[in-house]
Design a protein around this motif. Structure first.
Motif, mmCIF file in Angstrom:
data_model
loop_
_atom_site.group_PDB
_atom_site.id
_atom_site.type_symbol
_atom_site.label_atom_id
_atom_site.label_comp_id
_atom_site.label_asym_id
_atom_site.label_seq_id
_atom_site.Cartn_x
_atom_site.Cartn_y
_atom_site.Cartn_z
ATOM 1 N N THR A 100 0.914 -1.136 0.093
ATOM 2 C CA THR A 100 -0.128 0.158 -0.008
ATOM 3 C C THR A 100 0.781 1.166 0.141
ATOM 4 O O THR A 100 2.125 1.090 -0.072
ATOM 5 N N MET A 101 0.312 2.481 0.046
ATOM 6 C CA MET A 101 0.881 3.564 0.098
ATOM 7 C C MET A 101 1.810 3.813 1.424
ATOM 8 O O MET A 101 2.768 4.358 1.475
ATOM 9 N N MET A 102 1.276 3.085 2.457
ATOM 10 C CA MET A 102 1.889 3.182 3.617
ATOM 11 C C MET A 102 2.859 2.013 4.077
ATOM 12 O O MET A 102 3.628 2.067 4.732
ATOM 13 N N GLY A 103 3.252 1.067 2.931
ATOM 14 C CA GLY A 103 4.149 0.183 3.075
ATOM 15 C C GLY A 103 3.534 -1.063 2.815
ATOM 16 O O GLY A 103 2.642 -1.541 2.217
ATOM 17 N N SER A 104 4.388 -2.160 3.086
ATOM 18 C CA SER A 104 3.848 -3.784 2.972
ATOM 19 C C SER A 104 3.703 -4.324 3.997
ATOM 20 O O SER A 104 4.196 -4.132 5.114
ATOM 21 N N TYR A 105 2.441 -4.939 3.859
ATOM 22 C CA TYR A 105 1.822 -5.688 4.959
ATOM 23 C C TYR A 105 1.661 -7.213 4.659
ATOM 24 O O TYR A 105 1.585 -7.544 3.496
ATOM 25 N N THR A 106 1.762 -8.050 5.666
ATOM 26 C CA THR A 106 1.573 -9.494 5.521
ATOM 27 C C THR A 106 0.531 -9.794 6.398
ATOM 28 O O THR A 106 0.381 -9.506 7.368
ATOM 29 N N MET A 107 -0.593 -10.389 5.549
ATOM 30 C CA MET A 107 -1.752 -10.937 6.398
ATOM 31 C C MET A 107 -1.610 -12.457 6.435
ATOM 32 O O MET A 107 -1.287 -12.926 5.411
ATOM 33 N N THR A 108 -1.686 -13.134 7.669
ATOM 34 C CA THR A 108 -1.664 -14.606 7.851
ATOM 35 C C THR A 108 -3.102 -14.976 8.347
ATOM 36 O O THR A 108 -3.779 -14.650 9.272
ATOM 37 N N PHE A 109 -3.522 -16.293 7.343
ATOM 38 C CA PHE A 109 -4.859 -16.726 7.883
ATOM 39 C C PHE A 109 -4.576 -18.223 8.137
ATOM 40 O O PHE A 109 -3.895 -18.657 7.389
#
Length: 65
Positions: free
Chosen positions: A38-47
């Motif tokens: 995103t514009m705010m950075g990189s995110y990792t979501m774990t499910f």
């Protein structure tokens, strides 16, 4: 129908990731991780796979009623 996500789907997903067709998605026996930028950075979501299977089975049961 106990499982929605099969072992074969994990193999296909991992093969697609390794061949470069999909970026930012990784799967193992217990978790699915999705990386997004995103514009705010990189995110990792774990499910948890079990939660995904449970939600999919509940949705399927609603359709079949």
């Amino acid at each position: 129908m106990n499982r929605v996500i099969s072992v074969e789907s994990v193999r296909r997903g991992n093969a697609a990731i390794m061949s470069g067709k999909r970026h930012g998605i990784s799967m193992d026996a217990h978790n699915v991780s999705v990386r997004c930028k995103t514009m705010m950075g990189s995110y990792t979501m774990t499910f948890e796979r079990e939660r995904i299977v449970k939600a999919a089975n509940e949705a399927f049961a609603k359709i079949m009623r």
